[in-house]
Design a protein around this motif. Structure first.
Motif, PDB file in Angstrom:
ATOM      1  N   THR A 239      48.452 -16.773  15.951  1.00 41.75           N
ATOM      2  CA  THR A 239      48.744 -17.385  17.308  1.00 41.75           C
ATOM      3  C   THR A 239      48.494 -18.744  17.226  1.00 41.75           C
ATOM      4  N   PRO A 240      49.014 -19.614  18.011  1.00 43.98           N
ATOM      5  CA  PRO A 240      48.792 -21.183  18.111  1.00 43.98           C
ATOM      6  C   PRO A 240      47.291 -21.565  18.255  1.00 43.98           C
ATOM      7  N   LEU A 241      46.523 -20.494  18.733  1.00 44.91           N
ATOM      8  CA  LEU A 241      45.206 -20.748  19.096  1.00 44.91           C
ATOM      9  C   LEU A 241      44.426 -21.110  17.504  1.00 44.91           C
ATOM     10  N   TYR A 242      45.005 -20.661  16.385  1.00 45.68           N
ATOM     11  CA  TYR A 242      44.780 -21.058  15.143  1.00 45.68           C
ATOM     12  C   TYR A 242      45.270 -21.830  14.360  1.00 45.68           C
ATOM     13  N   TYR A 243      46.265 -22.653  14.860  1.00 45.99           N
ATOM     14  CA  TYR A 243      46.978 -23.656  14.314  1.00 45.99           C
ATOM     15  C   TYR A 243      46.129 -24.911  14.022  1.00 45.99           C
ATOM     16  N   GLN A 244      46.448 -25.596  12.957  1.00 46.04           N
ATOM     17  CA  GLN A 244      46.046 -26.844  12.766  1.00 46.04           C
ATOM     18  C   GLN A 244      46.637 -27.958  13.709  1.00 46.04           C
ATOM     19  N   GLN A 245      46.145 -29.182  14.236  1.00 47.11           N
ATOM     20  CA  GLN A 245      46.579 -29.972  15.060  1.00 47.11           C
ATOM     21  C   GLN A 245      48.105 -30.519  14.572  1.00 47.11           C
ATOM     22  N   GLU A 246      48.273 -30.793  13.219  1.00 48.34           N
ATOM     23  CA  GLU A 246      49.315 -31.161  12.734  1.00 48.34           C
ATOM     24  C   GLU A 246      50.324 -29.957  12.754  1.00 48.34           C
ATOM     25  N   GLU A 247      50.130 -28.953  12.890  1.00 45.78           N
ATOM     26  CA  GLU A 247      50.951 -27.791  12.941  1.00 45.78           C
ATOM     27  C   GLU A 247      51.503 -27.579  14.421  1.00 45.78           C
ATOM     28  N   VAL A 248      50.460 -27.584  15.250  1.00 43.86           N
ATOM     29  CA  VAL A 248      51.065 -27.986  16.886  1.00 43.86           C
ATOM     30  C   VAL A 248      51.809 -28.810  16.974  1.00 43.86           C
ATOM     31  N   GLN A 249      51.766 -29.949  16.487  1.00 42.59           N
ATOM     32  CA  GLN A 249      52.611 -31.532  16.677  1.00 42.59           C
ATOM     33  C   GLN A 249      54.154 -30.924  16.477  1.00 42.59           C
ATOM     34  N   LEU A 250      54.175 -30.097  15.313  1.00 40.62           N
ATOM     35  CA  LEU A 250      55.697 -29.716  15.194  1.00 40.62           C
ATOM     36  C   LEU A 250      56.370 -29.069  16.149  1.00 40.62           C
ATOM     37  N   LEU A 251      55.740 -28.794  17.377  1.00 37.96           N
ATOM     38  CA  LEU A 251      56.296 -28.113  18.282  1.00 37.96           C
ATOM     39  C   LEU A 251      56.622 -29.255  19.435  1.00 37.96           C
ATOM     40  N   LEU A 252      56.287 -30.443  19.580  1.00 41.56           N
ATOM     41  CA  LEU A 252      56.453 -31.371  20.399  1.00 41.56           C
ATOM     42  C   LEU A 252      57.938 -31.558  20.486  1.00 41.56           C
ATOM     43  N   GLY A 253      58.110 -31.621  21.908  1.00 43.36           N
ATOM     44  CA  GLY A 253      59.659 -31.782  22.092  1.00 43.36           C
ATOM     45  C   GLY A 253      60.474 -30.256  22.249  1.00 43.36           C
ATOM     46  N   THR A 254      59.665 -29.390  22.282  1.00 45.84           N
ATOM     47  CA  THR A 254      60.257 -28.043  22.133  1.00 45.84           C
ATOM     48  C   THR A 254      59.969 -27.360  23.859  1.00 45.84           C
ATOM     49  N   GLN A 255      60.600 -26.474  24.184  1.00 44.50           N
ATOM     50  CA  GLN A 255      60.353 -25.743  25.492  1.00 44.50           C
ATOM     51  C   GLN A 255      59.136 -24.852  25.307  1.00 44.50           C
ATOM     52  N   ALA A 256      58.657 -24.548  24.178  1.00 45.42           N
ATOM     53  CA  ALA A 256      57.469 -23.965  24.198  1.00 45.42           C
ATOM     54  C   ALA A 256      56.272 -24.572  24.192  1.00 45.42           C
ATOM     55  N   VAL A 257      56.138 -25.818  23.843  1.00 43.98           N
ATOM     56  CA  VAL A 257      55.104 -26.715  23.582  1.00 43.98           C
ATOM     57  C   VAL A 257      54.095 -26.660  24.928  1.00 43.98           C
ATOM     58  N   GLN A 258      54.619 -26.729  26.063  1.00 43.71           N
ATOM     59  CA  GLN A 258      53.755 -26.544  27.182  1.00 43.71           C
ATOM     60  C   GLN A 258      52.940 -25.567  27.204  1.00 43.71           C
ATOM     61  N   ASP A 259      53.489 -24.330  27.097  1.00 42.29           N
ATOM     62  CA  ASP A 259      52.840 -23.012  27.115  1.00 42.29           C
ATOM     63  C   ASP A 259      51.572 -23.300  25.979  1.00 42.29           C
ATOM     64  N   VAL A 260      52.126 -23.574  24.778  1.00 44.79           N
ATOM     65  CA  VAL A 260      51.022 -23.704  23.671  1.00 44.79           C
ATOM     66  C   VAL A 260      49.898 -24.506  24.133  1.00 44.79           C
ATOM     67  N   LEU A 261      49.838 -25.697  24.699  1.00 40.71           N
ATOM     68  CA  LEU A 261      49.053 -26.542  25.168  1.00 40.71           C
ATOM     69  C   LEU A 261      48.225 -26.058  26.195  1.00 40.71           C
TER      70      LEU A 261
END
Length: 605
Positions: free
Chosen positions: A185-207
């Protein structure tokens, strides 16, 4: 039975950090709680807030290094214990085993031929970990005095899981030891991996997921350390962020809702063995048998010996799969992206548009979805866009004109346009809106495809890019569909084609078709719409044709341990077809609560 529990707390050795004073840790926890409880950041500042929260969490994790409880050996070492425990407790175990399926992780493998609709798996209630079992456990005293636990069953399950994991005499240890040691799950992502989702519809839910998890951890850390009712909890001696992240992910990827023993309401549960099944497209084939008090699952299709046994988790988007399950499903027939639309209150015709929408059961501001297949919009979104694009005269006709009430039935029906001009406007709007949303991404679809060809991508990076690309493909299809429809209706207007007229006799067509675009909006009740969830059909009904009371179950229990911040919302009912062991079709009612986000069951490792 089998191996004895081999659990240890890593408090020393090369992996352990220097001893941290309770005061120092409490100060860090208090700082984290304050940061996570502050007002939502202004638009564009969400990433900055995320990095600040993550920085505090990493400080805490560093000081807690080596203090988490772990089991020795690999997860696979404990599968034989799981099967033996299940058999001893009355579960079915004679048609399958647990096996490794490579990229899909562990799953159930048929050890004999299994026929479609055959009842092959049942799990009795005594094996389940539920909110009720948590209330009757060592967690009970704290549960009875804490409103957050009482309101958030998924968090209760997470803490219940941690308490039982630390108890060497727990009856659930064979199950707990078989769970993954970490998740994707994104709770286990590294910060640079989460950064790949910036601009997506899903990123707000991830944050939001990360922020809510951090806030919950800080709150319960302080509660465990200070509340008298928590004095006997094993968490008092060891409760790390990594522990809580693991428990939250375990619950988030597995929880489902089952009826309470008296059948009067539903409760959250972890269902051992059944939650090993992986996902594929299909129909819900799991129910709860109240008479025998057990979960029951029939085969989705024919399975040959040695084939993997799948179940269908429900109609989830890939964003939901990634955020709450930790995997991307390539052939997802139900993929979609969220689109928030609303009528501006400053618009001159706002009152009239809001009234027409209200009569159709649609709010003036709502989160809809664009779908991966044709048509890209639902009947609800079609109805909204038609009203959104109406002229004043058209609005008056739907409010005061002849047959105004009956016309509401046609708003979501693609066969009865308001006018050719209205159709041109709405499809132009969709074409333009989708094109604008595509421009918000930092990369193109071609660039994403090139990145996915790189062999050195981490698993999490690959999943993030796959999700990003899937969103763009849906938007590209929606824009192309809008353009095609616009041109079609421009031709109709140019040809001065007559408009199809709705007749009262057409109600049969509206009610008895399988096409969603032909369902009358007025027959649908809108619940609170969030996370791409659209208007649900609500029907009053009862269980039919079944000798036993059964609840249909899917993996969309609609509760996320990290984002459910409110009490249980209204119960909605869905009717599902499910065949019992006598091959009689039973009409089941699937009850599940609406929470802020959804969850599923079945691990991906």
């Amino acid at each position: 039975m089998g191996k004895k529990s081999r659990v240890k707390t890593q408090k020393s050795g090369s992996g352990a950090s220097a001893v941290v004073s309770p005061k120092e840790m409490m100060n860090l926890i208090s700082e984290l709680l304050q940061k996570c409880s502050s007002a939502a950041p202004s638009a564009g500042k969400e990433w900055e807030e995320y990095t600040q929260i993550r920085g505090l969490v990493e400080k805490i994790r560093k000081k807690q290094k080596g203090m988490s409880i772990v089991f020795e050996g690999s997860r696979e070492d404990y599968f034989s214990d799981l099967m033996a425990w299940a058999q001893e407790n009355g579960a079915s175990c004679d048609g399958f085993t647990v096996a490794d399926f490579g990229a899909e992780g562990y799953g159930l493998q048929a050890t004999r031929d299994i026929k479609a609709e055959e009842l092959f798996l049942w799990i009795p209630r005594k094996m389940l970990m539920t909110v009720e079992s948590a209330q009757n456990s060592i967690l009970g005293p704290l549960y009875s005095q804490d409103r957050i636990l009482q309101a958030m069953g998924n968090v209760t399950l997470a803490l219940h899981l941690l308490c039982e994991r630390a108890n060497p005499a727990s009856s659930w240890l064979p199950y707990i030891r078989s769970l993954p040691q970490d998740y994707d799950t994104p709770l286990y992502y590294q910060q640079e991996e989460v950064q790949l989702l910036l601009g997506t519809q899903a990123v707000q839910d991830v944050l939001s997921q990360y922020k809510n998890t951090a806030r919950q951890y800080a709150y319960f850390y302080k509660l465990v350390q200070t509340h008298p009712a928590a004095s006997k909890l094993p968490l008092k001696d060891s409760f790390t962020f990594d522990d809580y992240r693991w428990a939250v992910s375990s619950v988030m990827t597995r929880q489902n809702q089952i009826p309470t023993e008296d059948g009067s309401r539903v409760t959250l549960a972890l269902i051992p063995l059944w939650d090993m099944c992986n996902h594929t497209n299909g129909l819900i084939t799991t129910g709860y048998n109240l008479e025998d008090d057990r979960c029951e699952c029939v085969a989705l299709q024919d399975y040959k010996e040695n084939e993997q046994i799948y179940i269908f988790y429900g109609t989830r988007s890939n964003a939901e799969f990634v955020i709450h399950n930790g995997f991307f499903f390539q052939d997802n027939a139900h993929d979609r992206v969220k689109i928030k639309l609303g009528v501006s209150k400053s618009e001159r015709l706002y009152a009239m548009k809001a009234e027409v929408l209200a009569r159709a059961g649609i709010p003036a501001s709502c989160i809809f979805a664009l779908h991966c297949n044709e048509p890209p919009i639902s009947a609800q979104l079609l109805a909204f866009l038609r009203v959104f694009c109406m002229t004043e005269e058209e609005l008056k006709d739907y409010l005061l004109g002849d047959g105004a009430i009956n016309k509401i039935f046609t708003l979501g029906n693609s066969e009865f346009p308001v006018s050719w001009e209205n159709e041109i406007k709405l499809w132009t709007f969709l074409e333009t809106r989708a094109a604008l949303l595509l421009k918000t991404y930092k990369t193109t679809s071609e660039e994403d495809r090139s990145m996915l060809e790189k062999p050195d991508l981490s698993l999490h990076s690959r999943v993030a890019i796959q999700l990003r690309l899937a969103e763009k493909q849906i938007l590209e299809k929606a824009s192309a569909s809008g353009r095609s429809k616009r041109m079609h209706f421009e031709k109709k207007l140019e040809e001065e084609a007559p408009l199809p007229r709705y007749e009262e006799s057409d109600i049969a067509l509206l009610e008895n078709t399988d096409a969603d675009a032909k369902l009358p909006i007025i027959l649908r009740k809108l619940e609170e719409v969030e996370e791409g969830q659209e208007i649900q059909v609500e029907e009053d009904g009862h269980l039919l044709n079944g000798e036993k009371a059964m609840y249909g179950m899917n993996m969309e229990a609609n509760g996320d341990p990290v984002q459910q911040e409110t009490q249980e919302k209204a119960i909605s009912s869905r009717y599902l077809l499910y065949k019992n062991r006598r091959s009689t079709v039973s009409l089941l009612v699937c009850l599940f609560f609406f929470f802020k986000v959804k969850c599923r069951g079945g691990p991906k490792t």
